[in-house]
Design a protein around this motif. Structure first.
Motif, PDB file in Angstrom:
ATOM      1  N   VAL A  61      37.539   6.853  29.410  1.00 20.53           N
ATOM      2  CA  VAL A  61      36.250   6.214  29.185  1.00 20.53           C
ATOM      3  C   VAL A  61      35.886   6.439  27.722  1.00 20.53           C
ATOM      4  CG1 VAL A  61      33.793   6.190  29.779  1.00 20.53           C
ATOM      5  CG2 VAL A  61      35.508   6.644  31.553  1.00 20.53           C
ATOM      6  N   THR A  62      35.500   5.360  27.019  1.00 23.79           N
ATOM      7  CA  THR A  62      35.051   5.438  25.631  1.00 23.79           C
ATOM      8  C   THR A  62      33.612   4.938  25.572  1.00 23.79           C
ATOM      9  OG1 THR A  62      37.286   5.062  24.799  1.00 23.79           O
ATOM     10  CG2 THR A  62      35.474   4.615  23.279  1.00 23.79           C
ATOM     11  N   ILE A  63      32.731   5.739  24.962  1.00 18.17           N
ATOM     12  CA  ILE A  63      31.328   5.370  24.807  1.00 18.17           C
ATOM     13  C   ILE A  63      31.005   5.429  23.319  1.00 18.17           C
ATOM     14  CG2 ILE A  63      28.941   5.919  25.423  1.00 18.17           C
ATOM     15  CD1 ILE A  63      30.222   7.534  27.830  1.00 18.17           C
ATOM     16  N   VAL A  64      30.562   4.307  22.748  1.00 14.71           N
ATOM     17  CA  VAL A  64      30.293   4.235  21.320  1.00 14.71           C
ATOM     18  C   VAL A  64      28.925   4.840  21.017  1.00 14.71           C
ATOM     19  CG1 VAL A  64      30.052   2.717  19.319  1.00 14.71           C
ATOM     20  CG2 VAL A  64      31.773   2.211  21.068  1.00 14.71           C
ATOM     21  N   LEU A  65      28.916   5.785  20.054  1.00 17.28           N
ATOM     22  CA  LEU A  65      27.696   6.478  19.650  1.00 17.28           C
ATOM     23  C   LEU A  65      27.042   5.843  18.426  1.00 17.28           C
ATOM     24  CD1 LEU A  65      29.025  10.133  19.921  1.00 17.28           C
ATOM     25  CD2 LEU A  65      27.677   8.867  21.618  1.00 17.28           C
ATOM     26  N   SER A  66      27.856   5.260  17.541  1.00 22.65           N
ATOM     27  CA  SER A  66      27.308   4.625  16.346  1.00 22.65           C
ATOM     28  C   SER A  66      28.360   3.723  15.720  1.00 22.65           C
ATOM     29  CB  SER A  66      26.834   5.664  15.323  1.00 22.65           C
ATOM     30  OG  SER A  66      27.919   6.376  14.795  1.00 22.65           O
ATOM     31  N   GLY A  67      27.888   2.811  14.875  1.00 26.34           N
ATOM     32  CA  GLY A  67      28.785   1.926  14.147  1.00 26.34           C
ATOM     33  C   GLY A  67      29.378   0.820  14.996  1.00 26.34           C
ATOM     34  N   VAL A  68      30.397   0.181  14.421  1.00 25.39           N
ATOM     35  CA  VAL A  68      31.089  -0.907  15.119  1.00 25.39           C
ATOM     36  C   VAL A  68      32.590  -0.736  14.965  1.00 25.39           C
ATOM     37  CG1 VAL A  68      29.225  -2.606  14.946  1.00 25.39           C
ATOM     38  CG2 VAL A  68      30.901  -2.440  13.125  1.00 25.39           C
ATOM     39  N   GLY A  69      33.287  -1.216  15.968  1.00 27.08           N
ATOM     40  CA  GLY A  69      34.737  -1.151  15.963  1.00 27.08           C
ATOM     41  C   GLY A  69      35.301  -2.219  16.863  1.00 27.08           C
ATOM     42  N   LYS A  70      36.604  -2.184  16.998  1.00 26.72           N
ATOM     43  CA  LYS A  70      37.288  -3.159  17.854  1.00 26.72           C
ATOM     44  C   LYS A  70      38.407  -2.428  18.584  1.00 26.72           C
ATOM     45  CE  LYS A  70      37.750  -7.246  16.283  1.00 26.72           C
ATOM     46  NZ  LYS A  70      36.934  -8.180  17.050  1.00 26.72           N
ATOM     47  N   ALA A  71      38.445  -2.595  19.892  1.00 25.88           N
ATOM     48  CA  ALA A  71      39.545  -2.079  20.701  1.00 25.88           C
ATOM     49  C   ALA A  71      40.430  -3.255  21.086  1.00 25.88           C
ATOM     50  CB  ALA A  71      39.016  -1.383  21.949  1.00 25.88           C
ATOM     51  N   THR A  72      41.700  -2.977  21.232  1.00 29.35           N
ATOM     52  CA  THR A  72      42.617  -3.959  21.776  1.00 29.35           C
ATOM     53  C   THR A  72      43.283  -3.315  22.981  1.00 29.35           C
ATOM     54  OG1 THR A  72      42.995  -4.887  19.582  1.00 29.35           O
ATOM     55  CG2 THR A  72      44.576  -5.474  21.298  1.00 29.35           C
ATOM     56  N   VAL A  73      43.121  -3.942  24.145  1.00 30.40           N
ATOM     57  CA  VAL A  73      43.683  -3.420  25.389  1.00 30.40           C
ATOM     58  C   VAL A  73      44.559  -4.503  25.987  1.00 30.40           C
ATOM     59  CG1 VAL A  73      43.179  -2.488  27.674  1.00 30.40           C
ATOM     60  CG2 VAL A  73      41.643  -1.964  25.754  1.00 30.40           C
ATOM     61  N   SER A  74      45.830  -4.208  26.111  1.00 31.23           N
ATOM     62  CA  SER A  74      46.807  -5.176  26.640  1.00 31.23           C
ATOM     63  C   SER A  74      46.705  -6.519  25.926  1.00 31.23           C
ATOM     64  CB  SER A  74      46.632  -5.349  28.144  1.00 31.23           C
ATOM     65  OG  SER A  74      46.940  -4.146  28.818  1.00 31.23           O
ATOM     66  N   LEU A  80      33.233  -3.486  19.900  1.00 32.38           N
ATOM     67  CA  LEU A  80      32.541  -2.263  20.280  1.00 32.38           C
ATOM     68  C   LEU A  80      31.381  -2.027  19.328  1.00 32.38           C
ATOM     69  CD1 LEU A  80      35.675   0.023  20.792  1.00 32.38           C
ATOM     70  CD2 LEU A  80      34.328  -1.112  22.574  1.00 32.38           C
ATOM     71  N   ARG A  81      30.253  -1.581  19.868  1.00 32.53           N
ATOM     72  CA  ARG A  81      29.074  -1.265  19.055  1.00 32.53           C
ATOM     73  C   ARG A  81      28.289  -0.195  19.787  1.00 32.53           C
ATOM     74  NH1 ARG A  81      25.164  -3.709  21.967  1.00 32.53           N
ATOM     75  NH2 ARG A  81      25.629  -5.648  22.997  1.00 32.53           N
ATOM     76  N   LEU A  82      27.219   0.300  19.164  1.00 30.78           N
ATOM     77  CA  LEU A  82      26.384   1.325  19.773  1.00 30.78           C
ATOM     78  C   LEU A  82      26.091   0.989  21.234  1.00 30.78           C
ATOM     79  CD1 LEU A  82      24.450   3.780  19.633  1.00 30.78           C
ATOM     80  CD2 LEU A  82      22.681   2.189  18.876  1.00 30.78           C
ATOM     81  N   GLY A  83      26.406   1.915  22.118  1.00 29.85           N
ATOM     82  CA  GLY A  83      26.130   1.727  23.541  1.00 29.85           C
ATOM     83  C   GLY A  83      27.244   1.091  24.337  1.00 29.85           C
ATOM     84  N   SER A  84      28.293   0.586  23.674  1.00 36.07           N
ATOM     85  CA  SER A  84      29.416  -0.004  24.415  1.00 36.07           C
ATOM     86  C   SER A  84      30.115   1.073  25.235  1.00 36.07           C
ATOM     87  CB  SER A  84      30.436  -0.619  23.462  1.00 36.07           C
ATOM     88  OG  SER A  84      29.917  -1.714  22.767  1.00 36.07           O
ATOM     89  N   VAL A  85      30.487   0.707  26.455  1.00 36.57           N
ATOM     90  CA  VAL A  85      31.269   1.588  27.324  1.00 36.57           C
ATOM     91  C   VAL A  85      32.530   0.836  27.711  1.00 36.57           C
ATOM     92  CG1 VAL A  85      31.335   2.838  29.513  1.00 36.57           C
ATOM     93  CG2 VAL A  85      29.188   2.707  28.225  1.00 36.57           C
ATOM     94  N   LEU A  86      33.674   1.452  27.452  1.00 36.32           N
ATOM     95  CA  LEU A  86      34.963   0.824  27.738  1.00 36.32           C
ATOM     96  C   LEU A  86      35.780   1.772  28.605  1.00 36.32           C
ATOM     97  CD1 LEU A  86      37.122  -1.389  27.159  1.00 36.32           C
ATOM     98  CD2 LEU A  86      37.768  -0.023  25.151  1.00 36.32           C
TER      99      LEU A  86
END
Length: 125
Positions: A61-74, A80-86
């Protein structure tokens, strides 16, 4: 981060972390390990990426605390941004990239065995 699980009394204490500070450098900033779970707060500089890899042992489980990013899954890109849960199930290829100077997230997964160095032809690998 400790190599030993926390004692029961220590497990219930809050973990305080300023989501905008990365400590001594990028990567795992702080973590907690109990008998059952691993929790790690990760801090990456802008444009840093974790290369594609497969974890066959645990769901993460990944939970974003700050900033922005991008995950690639399969092969699928996920913003991803603040509050995103993956939630990334075990066995799927995944990678993650920071798109801001303040990209911080927490990962939580079932505790697993530590990776131990293996010896091949007299050399650690």
């Amino acid at each position: 981060m400790s190599n030993q699980p926390l004692e029961a009394e220590e497990q219930s204490k809050p973990l305080h972390f300023d989501a905008y500070e990365s400590g001594d450098g990028p990567g795992a900033a702080v973590g907690i390990e109990t008998e059952d779970i691993n929790l790690t707060i990760v801090a990456w500089p802008e444009h840093f990426s974790v290369p594609p890899h497969v974890n066959n042992e645990v769901d993460v489980v990944t939970i974003v605390l700050s900033g922005v990013g991008k995950a690639t899954v399969s092969g699928k890109e996920i913003d991803l941004r603040l509050g995103s849960v993956l939630v990334v199930p075990k066995g799927l290829e995944r990678s993650i990239k920071s798109l801001s100077v303040d990209f911080r997230y927490v990962t939580v997964h079932k505790r697993r065995k530590r990776l131990m160095p293996q010896i091949h032809n007299g050399r650690k690998v």
